[in-house]
Each structure stands twice: as C-alpha cells, then as structure tokens.
Design a protein around this motif. Structure first.
Motif, PDB file in Angstrom:
ATOM      1  N   GLU A 449      11.726  60.210  53.770  1.00 12.90           N
ATOM      2  CA  GLU A 449      10.478  59.510  53.503  1.00 12.90           C
ATOM      3  C   GLU A 449       9.970  59.824  52.104  1.00 12.90           C
ATOM      4  O   GLU A 449       9.555  58.928  51.357  1.00 12.90           O
ATOM      5  N   ARG A 450       9.982  61.108  51.736  1.00 15.57           N
ATOM      6  CA  ARG A 450       9.518  61.507  50.413  1.00 15.57           C
ATOM      7  C   ARG A 450      10.393  60.896  49.313  1.00 15.57           C
ATOM      8  O   ARG A 450       9.890  60.384  48.314  1.00 15.57           O
ATOM      9  N   ILE A 451      11.707  60.919  49.509  1.00 12.64           N
ATOM     10  CA  ILE A 451      12.631  60.365  48.514  1.00 12.64           C
ATOM     11  C   ILE A 451      12.390  58.871  48.336  1.00 12.64           C
ATOM     12  O   ILE A 451      12.284  58.365  47.210  1.00 12.64           O
ATOM     13  N   GLU A 570      23.980  67.156  52.408  1.00 18.17           N
ATOM     14  CA  GLU A 570      23.875  67.955  51.201  1.00 18.17           C
ATOM     15  C   GLU A 570      23.266  67.140  50.061  1.00 18.17           C
ATOM     16  O   GLU A 570      22.377  67.608  49.340  1.00 18.17           O
ATOM     17  N   ALA A 571      23.715  65.891  49.913  1.00 18.20           N
ATOM     18  CA  ALA A 571      23.194  65.032  48.857  1.00 18.20           C
ATOM     19  C   ALA A 571      21.718  64.726  49.066  1.00 18.20           C
ATOM     20  O   ALA A 571      20.933  64.651  48.108  1.00 18.20           O
ATOM     21  N   LEU A 572      21.310  64.539  50.339  1.00 12.53           N
ATOM     22  CA  LEU A 572      19.914  64.250  50.648  1.00 12.53           C
ATOM     23  C   LEU A 572      19.011  65.410  50.247  1.00 12.53           C
ATOM     24  O   LEU A 572      17.936  65.224  49.663  1.00 12.53           O
ATOM     25  N   ILE A 573      19.460  66.647  50.551  1.00 11.28           N
ATOM     26  CA  ILE A 573      18.649  67.822  50.215  1.00 11.28           C
ATOM     27  C   ILE A 573      18.533  67.973  48.701  1.00 11.28           C
ATOM     28  O   ILE A 573      17.456  68.281  48.165  1.00 11.28           O
ATOM     29  N   LEU A 574      19.634  67.740  47.984  1.00 15.49           N
ATOM     30  CA  LEU A 574      19.588  67.827  46.529  1.00 15.49           C
ATOM     31  C   LEU A 574      18.633  66.791  45.939  1.00 15.49           C
ATOM     32  O   LEU A 574      17.863  67.094  45.023  1.00 15.49           O
ATOM     33  N   GLU A 575      18.663  65.567  46.482  1.00 15.21           N
ATOM     34  CA  GLU A 575      17.767  64.538  45.967  1.00 15.21           C
ATOM     35  C   GLU A 575      16.318  64.855  46.285  1.00 15.21           C
ATOM     36  O   GLU A 575      15.424  64.562  45.494  1.00 15.21           O
ATOM     37  N   LEU A 576      16.076  65.478  47.447  1.00 15.37           N
ATOM     38  CA  LEU A 576      14.712  65.891  47.783  1.00 15.37           C
ATOM     39  C   LEU A 576      14.185  66.870  46.749  1.00 15.37           C
ATOM     40  O   LEU A 576      13.028  66.784  46.320  1.00 15.37           O
ATOM     41  N   LEU A 581       7.173  65.888  44.341  1.00 14.48           N
ATOM     42  CA  LEU A 581       6.471  66.614  45.408  1.00 14.48           C
ATOM     43  C   LEU A 581       7.419  66.774  46.589  1.00 14.48           C
ATOM     44  O   LEU A 581       7.300  66.061  47.591  1.00 14.48           O
ATOM     45  N   PRO A 582       8.363  67.694  46.510  1.00 15.86           N
ATOM     46  CA  PRO A 582       9.387  67.778  47.557  1.00 15.86           C
ATOM     47  C   PRO A 582       8.939  68.487  48.822  1.00 15.86           C
ATOM     48  O   PRO A 582       9.670  68.486  49.805  1.00 15.86           O
ATOM     49  N   TYR A 583       7.752  69.074  48.813  1.00 12.76           N
ATOM     50  CA  TYR A 583       7.383  69.960  49.912  1.00 12.76           C
ATOM     51  C   TYR A 583       6.708  69.248  51.089  1.00 12.76           C
ATOM     52  O   TYR A 583       6.503  69.850  52.138  1.00 12.76           O
ATOM     53  N   SER A 584       6.330  67.973  50.914  1.00 13.70           N
ATOM     54  CA  SER A 584       5.663  67.265  52.010  1.00 13.70           C
ATOM     55  C   SER A 584       6.079  65.809  52.016  1.00 13.70           C
ATOM     56  O   SER A 584       6.426  65.237  50.971  1.00 13.70           O
TER      57      SER A 584
END
Length: 608
Positions: A449-451, A570-576, A581-584
């Motif tokens: 959602e954040r991405i 893994e790619a999703l976490i890197l893009e986050l 504002l990756p924390y929410s």
C-alpha cells in the motif's frame, strides 16, 4: 412590553420550511407523495439546475376545486386528518398539511388544478409565501405544481446546498424510491429538458426494479417468498451472499408503501448476513412490509423518514425469518457453504508459518542502510546469484526530514547497521526478517500500500498516473448518488488513471484503470473506490482530494494476491525501504514491527 412575540405566518412557514425543505429533493418527495395520495396513475417530474431554477410536478390525480386549492396553502390544512385519533391509523403518505405552505414560502410557487368533472380549473400564484393571483385555468384535469427560484428570499439556505450533480443525484434517488414503491404508477422524469426516466405501469415488482437499475443489478438479487408472521406481511428481494456495500444505499425499505429508514429492519438483516459479508458491509434489500396502520407510528420524524413500531421485537423476528428462509432456498448460498466447508478440511488448512526454502533468500540480505539520504548499498546475494540492482542515479532523491517515533527509530537503527535474513512468512501476509539483534515482522500488504501510494503520487505530480487501457470498455450500472459523485469528480479520477464517462441515465463507461489494478472485477473495484471516498466526503474542491483518491486506489490494488516467491518478497521489502515514509501504510498503520532479541529473552525468562 415583553420580549416574546407571535411570529407572522410567513416567518413561521419559513421556519417550518427548514425542516420540510432540506434540499430540492425534499420538494420532489413531498409533491410526488401528494400526487400519489391523489390517486394519480401518471406522474411527470421535471427539474432544471438541480431543482434550484425549476421543479415541475404534473399528475392526473383527482385534482382540487378553487376552495381546496387556496386552503392547501394554509399551514396545517389537510384532507387526510380530522381528529387526533386519525394519527393512529395513517394510511396516506402526507398528513400534516405543512409541505405546500412551507415550499411556497421559500420560492416562486404556482399551482394549477382541476377536478375531472369541473368545467374549469384554478391557478394560484404565490411569491415567497404571499398570494399574488387567483384565476380560472383551462388546464387538463389533475394538478401541476411549479416551484421556481428556490430559496430566493433566504439566500443563506442556498449556501448549504451541494453541487448540482450531487443535488440532482438526491432527486433521482428519491424518484427511484417512490417509483419502486408504486410500480402500478407510470413515471416520467426530465432533467434540463431531456428525458432520463420513463417507467410504464406494471404489477410485477421485478419489472420495475429492472427498469430502474438494469438486468445486472436485479440479477444479483434473491426473491424471497411472501411471509405472513406476527401480524406482518413481508415480501421483496435480498442481495446474494457475498454482495454488499459499506453503506446502506442499496437498502430500500417500505412500510405500508412509505419509504423509510429503520434499524428494526436493517439490524436483523445485518445479523443474518454477518457471516456472508465482510465486516462493516451491509446487504442490499428491497423489502415491503405491510401491517395495520395502528401498529406503526409515522409521526416521529420531520421528514417522515423514520417510523416507530409498536412491536419492534416481533418485526425484527419476522425480518430475520424472511431473510433466513430466502437464503436457505438460494442455490448460491449452498454452494458458498460447501466451498467454505471444503476449505476448512485438515488437508486444506494453511500453514501458520511457511519457511522460505530458496537459497537466494537464505543468504544474508544486507539491507541497505536507511540513512537520511537513501539506501547506499545493495543486497549481498547468494553465491553465483546476481545481486539486486540499485536504483539508478536519476531515481535518487533526498529523503525529507521526518520526526520518527521511538519504534521507527529502532527499526531504522537496526536496519542501518545489521545484516538480516528473510527467513519465512506467516499466513501468506507477513514476512519475518532475522538478524543478530532479533527480528522484524513486515506486513507485506501494508508495505505494498505504501509503495503504490507513493508511486501514484509521484506520477500524479508529473501530470497523470499510469493507466492501462481496457481492450473493451466496461459498462457498469450504478445508483444515482454514485453517478452524481463520478460526474463531479471525472477530472480527479482521470488524474489517478481512471478514464470514465457517463453512459445513459444509470450507467458509466470505464475505458481505462490505474496500471496497478487488476482487470478481473472492475465493477467491484469502482464501487469500493466510490464507497471509500464518499464516506470521507471527498469532492473535487477538497485540497487533499487527489491524495485521498490515490490512497484508496493503493489500498484496493494491495488487496490483490501478495507475492509468494522469495525473490518478489525480497524485492518488495527493498522497494519499501526506498519510500519516503516506509514505516506506515496510507491508513497510518505500521508496516514493520521490531522484536529485539533482548525482548524475546525477557519474555521467555532467559538470562541476558
């Protein structure tokens, strides 16, 4: 001399109009109800500029003579009540005698009426509550009422009206309710001189519903068998299991032919459907309740929208039984039950924790340090595996200075300085990252959602979000209020990647949707989007409208299947971690939660 005084009749009527005449749709409702009480078999409704410039209602009812036409303009003059006991057995839609004088007090009002057997009719002109002319008329039998320049003498009331599309949507909604309640009456409706509704009289309720909302809409309904129980007769339609809305806009409830809103009916429906719909959703319903007038009190709301039952428990029991009986006989509900039971067999039970078996993910993932500027290093891939590419220099940008909470700072510090490994996922939604410090749990849906939100906002800043053009346009039938909202917000929707236009009275044509959305069920996605935004009161004039639409689209897109392959996780976490504002997530909920090793030892009572 004291301070208390008796108001003049005109002032008193304008005060009463504050309750009776909320908006142009209220006038349409009151005047059409008068036509129905006059036994009209054909009613024509015309309005211009959403009812502000002109509302004209014509019928072929019994009409009035000169004396009754003049009396109808007096407050509390009515043909439907004579004693207080009559309030206990109201069988008409109107009964207070307030509507016409209240409407005439805030408009330029004209009424022309003639009885069938009379040689001539009567015309009365009223300007802001003052009668200006009374004369004979040669009009056809029945009654025609014209309301012009609404609120011309109380301009403050005009300021509280919504946009033309919204007000027109409310008028159309009222017409739909009244037409549905009276399928044996012919209705014709014109907007700005163009006919948008023409309903032939019918004795079949399903035909009237089809004519109003289309074949697709009625195809989603279950017709229940008429039920008589507890002194009540109930009949109508309910939505199929799994189909509902976040509001009650698709619930049409009629008590003795009167459209009402009552928790004594909507509450039991929600109880019956509570396992068949997502939390917070309500089933659609078209229900007709018939009972002795003495068992229901219609005189409890200024606009007569609400009623009070003498035996609400018995009403709720009857509605509940009707809904359960209708669902039990519906084949689709049986199929859904069988599917649910099959999915809960031991062989189909999902693993709570699913380990990731890929050697690529098992290798230490050197998460890029989350500095004030950006990530400055890449993942250390498995032996022989190509490393994940870093963003090219044009994508690099300064991260805004943000005040972080204690938990966010803890996540940042842990990810800045440690090597972590993606070791698995929980319930196909949460990823577990392990490091020397402990672990971090990432909500993959919140992360996406954040991405998607930040991607959409970046695209919109550049002019317009990326869209995918549909091979074949999709035609969708929607309620009048949804059509009105779309018409007012077409430019905003186009900026977020939704190409849409009105296609007839109750339909829209969708030609493109945001690139991040799935094409599988465009209608459901559009309805969900409208629900989210109308509940938030988002309109084209709102300063944060674009961001609100982008947030809703991102949330809808994230509801699609989450990544299951290790490389995609893994790619999703890197893009986050590249987000500003990756924390929410866009709704303010956390995307990552740290669980330090010290906390685990403390919870298990281990030595430090």
């Amino acid at each position: 001399m004291g301070d208390i005084r008796i108001l003049k009749d005109i002032v008193a009527s304008q005060v009463a109009a504050g309750e009776v005449v909320e908006r142009p749709a209220s006038i349409v409702k009151e005047l059409v109800e008068n036509s129905l009480d006059a036994k009209a078999t054909r009613i024509t409704v015309e309005f211009f500029q959403a009812g502000i410039a002109l509302i004209r209602i014509s019928d072929d009812g019994v009409g009035m003579d000169r004396e009754d036409a003049l009396l109808s303009l007096e407050r509390h003059a009515t043909s439907k009540l004579s004693t207080a006991r009559d309030l206990e057995s109201i069988s008409t839609l109107g009964f207070r005698g307030e509507a016409i004088p209240s409407i005439a007090s805030v408009s330029k009002f004209r009424i022309v009426t003639r009885r069938r057997e009379a040689a001539a009719g009567t015309e009365v002109l009223v300007n802001g509550g003052r009668i200006e002319a009374v004369r004979e008329s040669g009009e056809a039998y029945g009654t025609r009422v014209e309301v012009r320049s609404l609120f011309f003498n109380v301009p403050a009331r005009r300021k509280f009206l919504r946009g033309p599309q919204t007000e027109a949507g409310h008028i159309i909604h009222q017409l739909h309710r009244l037409a549905m309640a009276n399928p044996d009456v012919a209705f014709i409706a014109l907007r700005e001189g163009k006919k948008f509704l023409q309903l032939a009289p019918t004795k079949n309720l399903a035909v009237r519903v089809r004519d109003l909302f289309g074949l697709d809409w009625i195809g989603r309904l279950i017709e229940g068998e008429s039920l008589e129980m507890n002194g009540l007769r109930i009949r109508g339609f309910l939505s199929q299991p799994g189909r509902g809305r976040a509001d009650r806009s698709e619930q049409f409830i009629f008590v003795n032919g009167r459209p009402v809103v009552t928790s004594a009916v909507s509450g039991p429906l929600r109880e019956v459907y509570h396992t068949l719909l997502p939390k917070g959703y309500h089933p659609g319903a078209i229900l007709f309740l018939e009972m002795e007038p003495a068992l229901v009190d219609c005189n409890v709301h200024p606009a007569k929208r609400e009623v009070r039952f003498r035996e609400p428990t018995a009403i709720a029991e009857t509605v509940r039984h009707f809904a359960q009986q209708a669902l039990a006989k519906n084949r689709s509900s049986v199929l859904i039950t069988e599917t649910r039971e099959a999915s809960l067999t031991p062989s189909a039970q999902p693993q709570l924790v699913e380990p990731i078996k890929s050697s690529v993910v098992r290798n230490p993932l050197q998460i890029a340090t989350l500095t004030q500027t950006q990530m400055v290093s890449n993942a250390v891939a498995a032996k022989g595996a190509a490393p994940l590419p870093m963003p090219s220099s044009p994508e690099r940008r300064k991260e805004p200075q943000i005040f972080l909470s204690t938990e966010q700072m803890e996540i940042k510090n842990l990810l800045d300085s440690r090597e972590i490994v993606v070791i698995g996922k929980i319930a196909a939604r949460f990823a577990i990252l392990e490091g020397h410090f402990g672990m971090v749990v990432v909500d993959l849906r919140a992360a996406r959602e954040r991405i998607l939100l930040e991607r959409l906002l970046r695209e919109m800043k550049q002019g317009q979000a990326n869209a995918q053009v549909l091979l074949l346009p999709v035609i969708i039938d929607l309620p009048p209020r949804d059509i009105a909202w779309i018409t007012e917000n077409i430019e905003l929707l186009e900026r977020v990647g939704i190409s849409i236009e009105c296609f007839g009275g109750a339909s829209v044509k969708v030609e493109a949707i945001p690139a991040s959305l799935d094409q599988a069920n465009i209608e459901q996605l559009l309805v969900r989007l409208i629900e989210d935004l109308t509940r938030g009161g988002i309109r084209s004039g709102n300063r944060m409208a674009e961001e609100a639409i982008a947030r809703s689209v991102a949330r809808l897109a994230s509801a699609e299947a989450l990544p299951t392959e290790p490389e995609r996780i893994e790619a999703l976490i890197l893009e986050l971690l590249r987000c500003e504002l990756p924390y929410s997530c866009p709704m303010g909920k956390a995307t990552m939660i740290p669980i330090p090793l010290s906390e685990l030892k403390k919870r298990f009572g281990c030595d430090p």
